[in-house]
Design an enzyme around this catalytic site. Sequence first.
Site, mmCIF file in Angstrom:
data_model
loop_
_atom_site.group_PDB
_atom_site.id
_atom_site.type_symbol
_atom_site.label_atom_id
_atom_site.label_comp_id
_atom_site.label_asym_id
_atom_site.label_seq_id
_atom_site.Cartn_x
_atom_site.Cartn_y
_atom_site.Cartn_z
ATOM 1 N N ASP A 72 42.452 49.057 42.325
ATOM 2 C CA ASP A 72 41.301 48.240 42.053
ATOM 3 C C ASP A 72 40.820 47.472 43.229
ATOM 4 O O ASP A 72 40.923 46.139 43.113
ATOM 5 C CB ASP A 72 41.433 47.459 40.684
ATOM 6 C CG ASP A 72 40.011 46.816 40.059
ATOM 7 O OD1 ASP A 72 39.277 47.465 40.504
ATOM 8 O OD2 ASP A 72 40.112 45.835 39.385
ATOM 9 N N GLY A 91 37.764 39.830 41.757
ATOM 10 C CA GLY A 91 38.329 40.751 42.734
ATOM 11 C C GLY A 91 39.764 40.092 43.324
ATOM 12 O O GLY A 91 39.899 39.272 43.276
#
Length: 190
Positions: A72, A91
């Site tokens: 990810d 993020g």
Amino acid sequence: LSSAAGVALVKAARDEGLPVTCDIGVHHLLLTENDIGFFNPHARFCPPLRAQNDRLALSTAAASGLAAICSDHTPVAADDKLLPFGEAKAGATGLEVLLPLTLKWAESLKLSLSDALARITSAPAEVLGLESGQLAQGAVADICIFDPEANWQLTPEALKSRGKNSPWTGYMMTGKVQTTLVGGRIVYQA
């Protein structure tokens, strides 16, 4: 996937014979909403971190092979993480911590090294119908050479990614990539 409900839906679809695949970001296997602390923007993800029961369901799904594990990798500029939690970009750098965090997860479950590595190599390749993620004579030399016992501290300076943020900054990591080959060509060397 990021929730127990998502895991249940994928399992139900698989039980019906549907060709459903999924992955879980490695951060979601080890962190929960409690790790956000006092709204640490470095722990802001999309999908968000969830409760402990969600983390346990995700871990079980990855361990059983229901889901692959992914980095990810979503690097974010430093300025975008200096904002309040709700305004900060979601993020974190994931590529460079995929190996040590996968090893940490596997150790907590007493999984073998080969089972742990399969979740980030051969299992995803198989889902995509690729003949990669394996070592075999005549196979494409996409290889990651690593030291599973190397200890190192995660600092912004230790990261090669343009995004230097991680909720793991300052932590000691175990497992370090030494060399990466793609198509037989060295693309990274420590």
